[in-house]
Each structure stands twice: as C-alpha cells, then as structure tokens.
Enzyme design. Structure first.
Site, PDB file in Angstrom:
ATOM      1  N   GLY A  62      34.450  44.467  42.865  1.00 31.78           N
ATOM      2  CA  GLY A  62      35.501  43.534  42.450  1.00 31.78           C
ATOM      3  C   GLY A  62      35.718  43.603  40.965  1.00 31.78           C
ATOM      4  N   GLY A  64      37.220  41.051  37.436  1.00 26.20           N
ATOM      5  CA  GLY A  64      37.601  39.737  36.942  1.00 26.20           C
ATOM      6  C   GLY A  64      37.839  39.781  35.458  1.00 26.20           C
ATOM      7  N   GLY A  65      37.949  38.594  34.865  1.00 26.05           N
ATOM      8  CA  GLY A  65      38.337  38.513  33.464  1.00 26.05           C
ATOM      9  C   GLY A  65      37.389  39.182  32.498  1.00 26.05           C
ATOM     10  N   VAL A  69      33.187  45.488  38.540  1.00 23.58           N
ATOM     11  CA  VAL A  69      31.845  45.621  39.103  1.00 23.58           C
ATOM     12  C   VAL A  69      31.861  46.669  40.209  1.00 23.58           C
ATOM     13  CG1 VAL A  69      29.901  44.416  40.154  1.00 23.58           C
ATOM     14  CG2 VAL A  69      31.415  43.191  38.603  1.00 23.58           C
ATOM     15  N   LYS A  84      28.298  46.465  36.054  1.00 19.99           N
ATOM     16  CA  LYS A  84      29.468  45.760  35.533  1.00 19.99           C
ATOM     17  C   LYS A  84      29.900  46.411  34.227  1.00 19.99           C
ATOM     18  CE  LYS A  84      31.232  41.202  34.421  1.00 19.99           C
ATOM     19  NZ  LYS A  84      30.966  39.749  34.431  1.00 19.99           N
ATOM     20  N   ASP A 178      30.989  28.665  32.986  1.00 25.67           N
ATOM     21  CA  ASP A 178      32.002  29.142  33.920  1.00 25.67           C
ATOM     22  C   ASP A 178      31.498  29.030  35.360  1.00 25.67           C
ATOM     23  OD1 ASP A 178      34.480  30.109  34.670  1.00 25.67           O
ATOM     24  OD2 ASP A 178      33.926  32.214  34.449  1.00 25.67           O
TER      25      ASP A 178
END
Length: 830
Positions: A62, A64-65, A69, A84, A178
C-alpha cells in the site's frame, strides 16, 4: 494571524482558525494535506527487484502520505518483511526526509507486542531511504470497519491492545500523533499492531516542522492538533477515543464533507451519544469514550495508562475509575437541564448513600501475585544465575507494596521449567494472578519480558518488554515491577512509587559477580545440607563484585546477610561475624537506604549487641516491615526473636509467623521457625503439629526430622523422639549431640545426659564448641554452676542468648540470685 471571518488572533502558521475553523492562508495557496495519498506517482518497484543486496520485492502492500510499502523477502535471514520507502518527489525535502528517519528511530526504540517491530533503516544505492519492518498477516482496522461497526467486546479488545502499545510508546517519550484505523493492523490471533510512526515526535528533540504546523489525519485530530498547537500524549488519547467511537457506532463522532466543516465540528460540537446507535454497551464504556473526547486536554485522561485501566475494568465487568458520568447534555427526560438538575439532587444523594452503604467498594483487580522463575533465553545454561538474579530482585522490588500479597522467591523456585498451568500454580500458592516471563542477556543488552496471567482463567492479560544496556539491568527490573504494579492496580504510596521509579545504574562486571553470589545465597533458604559451604561461596563472589565496584550497595548487602547467616549457624567467631555483617550493612545503607536485606541484618544484629536494647530491637524490625511488608524472612525473624525473648505478646509473634508462612509457603526455614516460635510461646501441641507439617512437606530433609524429634520430646513421646532423630541421621544429617542429651535428661536418664555433655566437651575443638547449647544442657540437668559458667562464655563469645529471659530450659535458674545479675549484663534496663 487574524481570521478573515471572525477576526480571532491565531498563530501565524495555523491552518485553521481556533474559533470558527475558517481556513487560514493569506496567500490563497493550497495547503499541504497529510490526509491525501501521494499525488505524484512514486517509481514502482517491480517484483523480484533486489534491494540492498538482501531484500527481494514480493509486491506492493500500500501507499500513504509518508511512503510506499512493499512486501519483501529477507534472503539472508529468510524472513518476510515490509519495506517502506520515502516518496521519490520528497527525496530532496530535508524536513520530510528527517521525519522519515525519525519515524524509524522512534519505532525502533519501542519493543512491545502491540507495536510494529522495526528491524533497520537504510539507504539504497540510488539514495532512497527505506525502513525494514516486521510484516504481519492480517488486515487493517480501516478495512474491518468497512464491513460495519464491531461488537463491543471486540472493540474493547482492540482498544485495550492499542492503549497498551501506546502506553509503552508514551513511557519512552514518543507521541504517535496519527492514531487512526489505517495505522492499526489486526494480525494473526487478533493481536493489534500499531504501525506508522511517521508523525511521531520524540520528546526533547528539535522540532521537525515549523511551530504550529498541523500533522495528522483530520478526522482523528485533537482540537489542539487541529489548531496547530503543541501536542503531547493526550492527543493520542483523543484519537484513540475517536477510533473507539467509530468501532462502536460505525460512523465518526465528528462529520464534515470538507476539512473546514470537520475541524469546526471537532472544535465546537459534541458527538451524538453512543447509546442512540448502540443499545447494549458494557456499563461505563460510553463514559470512557467521552472522557477521551473532552475538548480541553486537561479534562481528558492525562496518561494512556489511565484510559487503559478503565478499559480493562469495563472488559472485566467492573466500573471505570476515571471516567465518571458527565454533565447531561441538552434535556433530561425531555426537561431542560436548568429545571432538571435541582430535581435530581435528592436522587443523586440517595444513590450516593446506597453506593456507600449497600454496595461494596470495588477492590483491586488482584490482591495477590506470584512471580515465576524467569526463563533464560540466552541459549547458555551457565547464565541461569543472571535470569535467577533478575527474578529475585524483581520480587524484592514488588515486596515493597503494602496493598498486595507477593509470594517470596523460595516458594516459586520449584516451578522453574514447570508444565503446570497458571491456574494450578495460583491454587498451590493461593494467589489471584501469576507473572511469568523471560530474560535475554546477550551482547551487552538485557531484555526482560513479563506477562500477567489471571490465576483463575489462565488468560494472558498483559505483556511488557523492558530492554536496555546491561548497566541498566537494575533500573529495568524496577520499571518492570512498577508496570506490574500498575497492571494489577496496586494502590501505591508516594514512597513506594518513588522507590520503584528510581534509576539504578551498575557496572556490568560487578553485577554479574553479585548475581552469581546472590543465586548461591538464595539457595541456602532451601536448607542445603551443607549451608556453610554455600555461604562461603557466596561471600567470594560478593567480595569480587566489590573489588570491581566498591560502591555497589547490593553487593555490600549480600555480604552482610551472608555473614549474619554464617554466624547464626555457629560457624567461625560469632563476634567477628557480627562485626563484619554490621559493617557491610551500614555501608550498603549509606549507598542506598532502600535495600531490604541490609535493614534486616541490622535489625537482627541488635539482638546480638550486648546489653540488648529491647525497645530498639522491636523498632528496627517494625521499621523493616514498614518498608517491606511482604518480606517473609523479616517477619519470621521478628516473630522468632520476639517469641523467644518474650518481648511482645504471643499473638503478635504468631500472627507474623503465619503471615511469613503465607508469603513463602514452601520455604523450609520459615516452617522451622514456626516450630521454634511455638516452642517459645510454650504451645507444645501446636509445636508438634508444625513439626509434623514440616516433615510432611520435606520428608527427605534430615533437619525436618531433627525438628520433629525436638517437638516430640516436649510432648513426652521419648521413643518417637529417638526414632525421629535416628531418621535424620539415616537421611544424611549431621549428628546433633544435644538432642540425645535432652532425650536422656527428659526421660529420667540424667547420668547418661551428663556423660554425653562431658564427652562432647572432650571431643570437640574449643573453637567449635557452642557455649549456649552447653549452658542449656547443664541447666536441664540441674547443674546451675556449670550453666552460669557457660552462659558467661556465651556472652563473651557473642553468641545468640536473648531467650535466656523466657526459655523454659532455664526455669531452674530463675530463683538463683545470679540470674538477675546476668540479665543486667544481657539487657539494657531489663
């Protein structure tokens, strides 16, 4: 910066107005959003690509910001990992790059079952930074919630595990900032893993963003985070509250189609009551959610541990401690609050009285625990001494806590490597909970792992890891003890908290030598056949430890206890043993006044400092028990000295002896002391029962049969007494010439008894003669002159003789004028 809408003053770099949530951007430029996925596609890595010569890409997981990954195979260690990577377009951004590095540093500093394990941070040949992390099979909480809300029991389990992980992070000064469902992975067997510390800020480090810059996903932001203010652990508490609300209700507590309306809701609106959408919630759970979602950080839980404790209470069917029912919102049964509150006052008062006088108070989660021997995970059986030493010191730390019964080490040693279930061990030792764990000592690093297990259900309730350099081993033990105390909800006094929170650095080589000596010294409590040999060995290691570190307080305390025990078994010069023990104990306390064994030795030595100050003896022992209420040996020594000296009421001596037995039920020595205490209180029936119990629990121990012989003697069972003494010799026990002397005297064969005394004096070296035993032998045979002669020799030698005032063997001396004169020498103000 003034808000263009409401004219409220805001920090220059705030994204939103703290009053009306209006977007603040004077230059009308689009603000960076950390809630979006990466807009510029990162260069995708193809399957089977090799990274850093050891990671083979399996596929993309996946993005993200803060990164992309990949699932990969570590071809060197043959394990699956997650890699990552920082997005390519951010490679030149120093702030983003530094945040990414600090993500790895933050996460790698954490070692907890509910936090994703980070293996390393490295850079590829072409300059791309990556983190290698553990790869878990499972799904994210975000994906789970796509199927709808969760049952309350499942939501509670997830929230508890997430809170445990974050509590560990906060303890290290790390705030995640977060927390959201996408960053909570539900791995195999329902284990929750908190991931992605890309927004973590290590306390005390240079800020990586401008003051006031907002990081995090808007829907889960705390009000202070949304306003761009400084945040602490309470922002994670808010975010977990949002996640818990969403798990229960299936929707977010604050809604808005765009950031502005969502922020406005976070700042100014209250969520809809959970009870509207979820009719059957565990009692108190809604209170926990709304406690976490208080707008003002000071009104929320102040520590994640507080929220965790309340969540665990609700999971166990108990009421939360911190989360109370808040002020009612809007109307109460359709009536405005203004009119409803006065009408409720009487009801509230009555309810409070009912709670106080009808319903019992909720007690501690666990009132008694046993810490099992810690497994040695070093791979080297010769390092058992290290794990044994950590086990011993961990128990000593917990023994400070007055509100909990802590089983002492001797009674847990027999469970080393056991296959018994926790519930079976708990039943054996009569405790509510069991602590199990392990110690890994390798490469100058120590990791202590402990887990709390319900003694009724065998359920693992909590696990914690405490890792550091070997010089911090003692501090790690204290940290583990404090964490266990919190988990069992022990009521700690400020003094107990302070003692458990102290730092205790130590030289590694001195620590190892000390632990070797301590493991041997502890062995004497199991009544080794040759106790004196063990004591000599332990002293050698303590002396070596002090050569390495002359200021090592625990090594001085170990030395003091070894010399005290050595003197008490009649080996060597008693005066010399007393002097050495006292010197070592005083040195230990000058370095660390909280050490139990040093206090215990000084208390014991007051009985050997002539003339004896009885008041001081009592004060010394009571002082030890005040600081270490769970110290079984201290209670036993206090009980026997008081009983034999006749200095306190018998019931107090017996109460302390019974409590010592409860704290260390399998300790042979304490069982032996109980026999002697009943001898001192002249309760012969109870003495015989205690002696038989001692033999039943230690049938192959020669000393237990010798004690039975002594007890049978005072029950006038002379033939049985002879048989018990012969059994002790048959089992390998050292002959005690005074038992036959007593049997002959009590059964009317006094000449045999006197002849045996004379034979003992002829055959025994002068330095090995025990004057006190000789004095008692002459006294029971009616030879007062010889009895006083040997009492004087005992006083000169400094051997224990405090029981002269009450011991029945000296009854024949009490009418002799010399008796009172001797007591004046023996006692201060007799």
């Amino acid at each position: 910066m003034k808000c263009p809408k409401c004219h409220n003053d805001n920090p220059d770099t705030s994204r939103f107005c703290g009053s009306c949530a209006e977007v603040l951007n004077s230059e009308k430029q689009p603000l960076p959003s950390f809630t979006k996925t990466i807009e510029t596609p990162a260069h995708a890595l193809s399957k089977d690509s090799l990274i850093a010569g050891k990671y083979r890409i399996v596929g993309e997981i996946g993005r993200g910001g803060m990164g992309v990954v990949y699932k990969a195979e570590d071809i060197k260690l043959r394990r699956t990992v997650a890699l990552k990577f920082l997005p390519a377009q951010w490679t030149a951004d120093p702030d983003a790059r530094e945040r990414f590095v600090h993500e790895a540093q933050a996460a790698s500093a954490l070692d907890h079952p509910n936090i994703c394990n980070v293996h390393e941070i490295e850079e590829t040949e072409d300059g791309r930074i990556y983190i290698a992390m553990a790869c878990y099979e499972g799904e994210s909480l975000r994906d789970m919630l796509k199927r709808g809300p969760l049952p309350p029991e499942e939501a509670l389990k997830i929230a508890i595990q997430a809170a445990e992980g974050m509590s560990a992070a906060h303890a290290k000064g790390i705030v995640h900032r977060d927390i959201k469902p996408a960053n909570m992975l539900i791995a195999a067997q329902g284990i929750v893993k908190v991931v992605d510390f890309g927004l973590a800020k290590l306390a005390g480090q240079v800020k990586l963003t401008r003051e006031g810059t907002t990081l995090g996903t808007v829907a889960y932001m705390s009000p202070e985070q949304a306003r761009g203010e400084a945040v602490d652990q309470r922002t994670d508490i808010w975010s977990l509250g949002v996640v818990l609300y969403e798990m229960l209700a299936g929707v977010l507590p604050f809604a808005g189609k765009v950031d502005r309306t969502l922020i406005n809701a976070i700042l100014h609106r209250e969520p809809a009551p959970l009870s509207k959408s979820k009719k059957e919630l565990p009692a108190g759970l809604e209170n926990i959610v709304f406690k976490a979602l208080r707008k003002n950080p000071s009104d929320r839980y102040q520590q994640m541990d507080e929220m965790l404790t309340d969540l665990q209470a609700v999971a166990e069917g108990l009421k939360p401690l911190k989360a109370r029912s808040g002020i009612f919102r809007g109307r109460i049964l359709g009536v405005k609050k203004t009119y409803a509150y006065p009408a409720l006052v009487g009801t509230v008062v009555l309810a409070a009285l009912a709670i106080l006088f009808v319903f019992p108070k909720r007690g501690q989660a666990f009132d008694s625990i046993a810490v099992l021997p810690l497994a040695n995970l070093s791979g080297d059986p010769n390092q058992d001494y290290f794990s044994d030493g950590v086990h011993s010191d961990l128990i000593l730390e917990l023994m400070r806590i007055r509100s909990v019964t802590v089983i002492n080490k001797t009674s847990t040693l027999g469970y080393k490597g056991t296959t018994k279930k926790a519930s079976e061990i708990a039943a054996d030792l009569h405790v509510d909970a069991v602590v199990d764990g392990s110690v890994r000592y390798s490469g100058g690093r120590v990791r202590i792992t402990v887990e709390l297990i319900d003694g009724r259900t065998n359920k693992n309730l909590w696990a914690g890891n405490f890792e550091g350099a070997n010089r911090d081993t003692l501090t790690l033990q204290s940290e583990a003890a404090l964490a266990i105390a919190k988990q069992i909800r022990a009521a700690l006094t400020p003094e107990e908290k302070s003692a458990l929170a102290r730092k205790r650095p130590v030289k590694p080589e001195a620590l190892e030598l000390y632990l070797k000596g301590k493991s041997i010294l502890d062995r004497t409590a199991t009544n080794s056949v040759d106790t004196s040999t063990d004591l000599k060995k332990s002293l050698v290691f303590f002396e070596q430890a002090l050569e390495s570190d002359p200021d090592f307080a625990l090594a001085h305390a170990g030395t003091a206890l070894a010399y005290d025990l050595y003197g008490s078994i009649g080996s060597g010069s008693s005066k010399e043993m007393v002097s050495r023990a006292k010197e070592a104990a005083l040195k230990a306390l000058s370095l660390d006044e909280t050490i139990a064994d040093a206090h215990l030795v000084l208390a014991d030595l007051t009985c050997l400092t002539y003339p004896i100050d009885v008041k001081r003896v009592i004060e010394e022992y009571r002082s030890v028990l005040e600081s270490f209420p769970n110290h079984a040996l201290a209670r036993a020594w206090y009980a026997i000295n008081m009983a034999c000296g006749g200095w306190i009421e018998n019931k107090e001596s017996i109460a302390n002896a019974e409590q010592a037995r409860k704290l260390d039920p399998l300790n042979y020595s304490i069982g032996e002391y109980l026999v002697q205490i009943y001898y001192g209180t002249r309760e012969d029936d109870k003495m015989l029962i205690a002696a038989k119990d001692l033999v039943a629990g230690n049938p192959h121990n020669p000393a237990s049969h010798a004690m039975l012989a002594f007890a049978l003697l005072y029950s006038a069972q002379f033939a049985e007494a002879r048989a018990a003494y012969e059994k002790s010799i048959e089992l390998g026990g050292s002959p005690n010439p005074f038992i036959p002397i007593f049997i002959w005297s009590f059964s009317g064969e006094k000449q045999k008894s006197i002849d045996a005394i004379e034979e003992y004096l002829r055959k025994t070296r002068t330095e090995d003669i025990m004057p006190m035993w000789v004095a008692t032998a002459y006294s029971i045979n009616g030879n007062n002159n010889k009895a006083f002669e040997w009492l004087e020799k005992a006083l000169t030698a400094g051997t224990p003789i405090a029981n002269v005032a009450t011991d029945r063997v000296f009854d024949s001396l009490r009418t002799d004028p010399r008796y009172k004169l001797f007591l004046k020498k023996l006692f201060l103000d007799p």
